[in-house]
Design a protein around this motif. Sequence first.
Motif, short mmCIF file in Angstrom:
data_model
loop_
_atom_site.label_atom_id
_atom_site.label_comp_id
_atom_site.label_asym_id
_atom_site.label_seq_id
_atom_site.Cartn_x
_atom_site.Cartn_y
_atom_site.Cartn_z
N PHE A 50 0.79 -1.23 0.00
CA PHE A 50 0.00 0.00 0.00
C PHE A 50 0.83 1.29 0.00
N TRP A 51 2.13 1.19 0.24
CA TRP A 51 2.95 2.40 0.33
C TRP A 51 2.85 3.27 -0.93
N PRO A 52 2.99 2.72 -2.15
CA PRO A 52 2.88 3.58 -3.34
C PRO A 52 1.55 4.32 -3.40
N LYS A 53 0.47 3.69 -2.97
CA LYS A 53 -0.85 4.31 -3.01
C LYS A 53 -1.02 5.32 -1.88
N ALA A 54 -0.50 5.00 -0.69
CA ALA A 54 -0.71 5.85 0.47
C ALA A 54 0.26 7.02 0.54
N VAL A 55 1.51 6.79 0.13
CA VAL A 55 2.56 7.80 0.28
C VAL A 55 3.17 8.18 -1.06
N GLY A 56 3.39 7.17 -1.89
CA GLY A 56 4.06 7.42 -3.17
C GLY A 56 5.49 6.95 -3.13
N GLY A 57 5.98 6.47 -4.29
CA GLY A 57 7.34 5.99 -4.34
C GLY A 57 7.46 4.61 -3.70
N SER A 58 8.69 4.20 -3.46
CA SER A 58 8.93 2.89 -2.86
C SER A 58 9.18 3.03 -1.36
N LEU A 59 8.91 1.97 -0.64
CA LEU A 59 9.09 1.97 0.80
C LEU A 59 10.58 2.15 1.13
N PRO A 60 10.91 3.00 2.12
CA PRO A 60 12.32 3.14 2.51
C PRO A 60 12.93 1.80 2.90
N ARG A 61 14.24 1.72 2.76
CA ARG A 61 14.94 0.47 3.06
C ARG A 61 14.82 0.12 4.55
N LEU A 62 14.59 -1.17 4.81
CA LEU A 62 14.47 -1.65 6.19
C LEU A 62 15.83 -2.12 6.68
N VAL A 63 16.30 -1.58 7.81
CA VAL A 63 17.58 -2.00 8.37
C VAL A 63 17.35 -3.20 9.28
N ASP A 64 18.21 -4.20 9.16
CA ASP A 64 18.05 -5.42 9.95
C ASP A 64 18.40 -5.19 11.41
N ARG A 65 19.45 -4.43 11.67
CA ARG A 65 19.90 -4.22 13.04
C ARG A 65 20.11 -2.73 13.26
N LYS A 66 19.54 -2.22 14.33
CA LYS A 66 19.61 -0.79 14.56
C LYS A 66 20.81 -0.36 15.40
N ILE A 67 21.56 -1.31 15.93
CA ILE A 67 22.60 -0.96 16.89
C ILE A 67 23.68 -0.08 16.27
#
Length: 735
Positions: free
Chosen positions: A115-132
């Motif tokens: 739903f991101w392209p419809k709700a926000v536009g563009g592609s979803l930002p990259r998901l980081v596996d580890r936030k540390i």
Amino acid sequence: MTAATHSPLFPQVPAVPDSADAVLEGLDPEQREVATALRGPVCVLAGAGTGKTRAITHRIAYGVRSGILQPASVLAVTFTNRAAGEMRGRLRQLGAQGVQARTFHSAALRQLQYFWPKAVGGSLPRLVDRKIQLVADAAAGLGTRLDRGELRDVTGEIEWCKVTQTIPADYPYAAAKAGREAPRDPTEIAHLYAAYEDLKRDRAVIDFEDVLLLTVAVLQDRQDIAEQVRAQYQHFVVDEYQDVSPLQQRLLDLWLGDRDDLCVVGDASQTIYSFTGATPDHLLDFRARHPGATVVKLVRDYRSTPQVVRLANGLLAQAHGRAADHRLELVSQRPSGPEPGYTEYTDEPAEAEGAARRIRELIDAGVPAAEIAVLFRTNSQSETYEQALADAGVPYQLRGAERFFDRPEVRKAGLALRGAARFGGNDSRLDDVVDLPSQVRAVLSGEGGWTIQPPAGSGAVRERWESLTALVNLAQDLAAARPGATLADFVAELDERAAAQHAPTVQGVTLASLHAAKGLEWDAVFLVGVAEGMLPITYARTDEQIEEERRLLYVGVTRARERLHVSWSLSRSPGGRHSRRPSRFLDGLRPGTTPTVGRSAGSVGGVERGIRGVDATAVPRRAQRTPARCRVCGRTLTDAGEMKLMRCEDCPSDMDEGLYERLREWRAVQAANSGQPDFCVFTDRTLMAIAENRPDSPAELSRIPGVLSRKLRSYGAEVLAICAGQELDDEIAED
């Protein structure tokens, strides 16, 4: 889910039941009640070892096979990829293909990507596996030095903030209210949290918790998308419901909408993750929120002997607090076994050597090493036991460390096996081997340096050998279950297991923390370090924290099927002062101690049926709510978006457009300062409601849906000033 079973990794696949009624065969009376309660809210209170996964998978399968549930309309949610994979496998064996079984994050990510392209536009930002690493970079940007332990703890605080929907500015207050032991000054952590959010935004990435936050935001603000999701899924099952966080509950509420076809499963006595934001309140309040709910209690314990169950019940009989008020009295269904053992040692090395000696005796007596576990409170206790087991010649594996398929030697082995499967005809190592196990051994011997005999000693070299040996054993089990399986089949099996994080069983004793042991079971369990200062841990000070430590020990006890040994030491090192004493949780339970006056018996198994058709507002609850009505036409509102505006979508709006734009500009500044997305300050609909109502007092502002007490406290004065047409001082607006 078990750590290991008495059957091979690829047991003979049972026949798919030939009818819906056949799905119910073999269930006990309470499990059958779960399986046949297919409509309306259902709450399953399931004690340890009572077959909850069996009950809920048979419930879904019975509903699908009987035609009451459409497979694609069911969403089963659990907390780990492995648990979700096991649930999908069980459903396939029951003839219920097509049911979605996912983790909260997996289900949310799938919806967000779609739903991101419809709700926000563009592609979803990259998901980081580890936030540390991002946290480390944020700290460096502020000139703050964090050691490895502090970095891990600060990352944990940020995760807690996000699942409890706490913004950086509110962290000091929220942490104090929750009784959290902050690893640094709370104000400093708030600044680190804000810097972390800024850095994510600058790098155009999102983290694990953002997946839930953004999905919630999309479903809240886009009614059309919410309706599309609700049209897809009409029936929900949530496992381990005692571990749901406020953010996950919010997402579940949005998935449900105004429907109540929901089945939740949990046990408040196994709530051990409150430090991550999990709370059993949603489970304990389920009947209050759903007065018509059917409540089924599973207490028949098929896992542990009566002796182990008696100790588990005794632990909870001394518990206090809300979770203890809802405890379940387990009833063992297994034959009698040995009594739990208790041993006191002079120091930790002696305790480790004693455990290793007993484990060696069990293995020599025929107990498989994979059916034995050593469980401790903290990972720092592991090293002593690693050395003791290695000295005793006992193979072991560490659980809760690096995930099996992420280990470098496993990744390298996977590449070598994939290459051999593709070009094996040109590999001289495979010229004289034809069966699958021999091929795998040949590849791993050449590329990975695997040997038939284990290396001497402990440490990284031994762990590497154990990992490769697990792959060899997996190949043997696959060949036994599927004669004629090829190297390509084996590689496909590894890929499927890696996707589900379904690691093969390493043929060694399991070393694990009590938290990492949740959901697993073994024939023999050694609970070590059960002393004051370790269990309960030193920093557990409040009554709630102490009770969670008791539940942690309860989880450890209920991991044992037949043999349970509990031990503690009087000092940390040889020659040290004997200042320790056994855990208070053992008082009255171990031999030679005075029995403690216990609580009344816990709940027994059975079914409590709610009254269908009863309006929830007619049942006494903590907070009564009057129906929301449109302030224009007076119609009762049921849609969440309309309730926030306090009018029907089609009714005329008297919104002050100028005020709305000023509120949006103010929100953008607040969001930037706090490091949160705009919707975390106020959603568009809440701003619209404010601009339509133009409140002139805190009381009027608080009556607008979406203006919670925390937000009223943080933003109320400025919002009221904007509504009054006042110009905010720049310093105040950016504070």
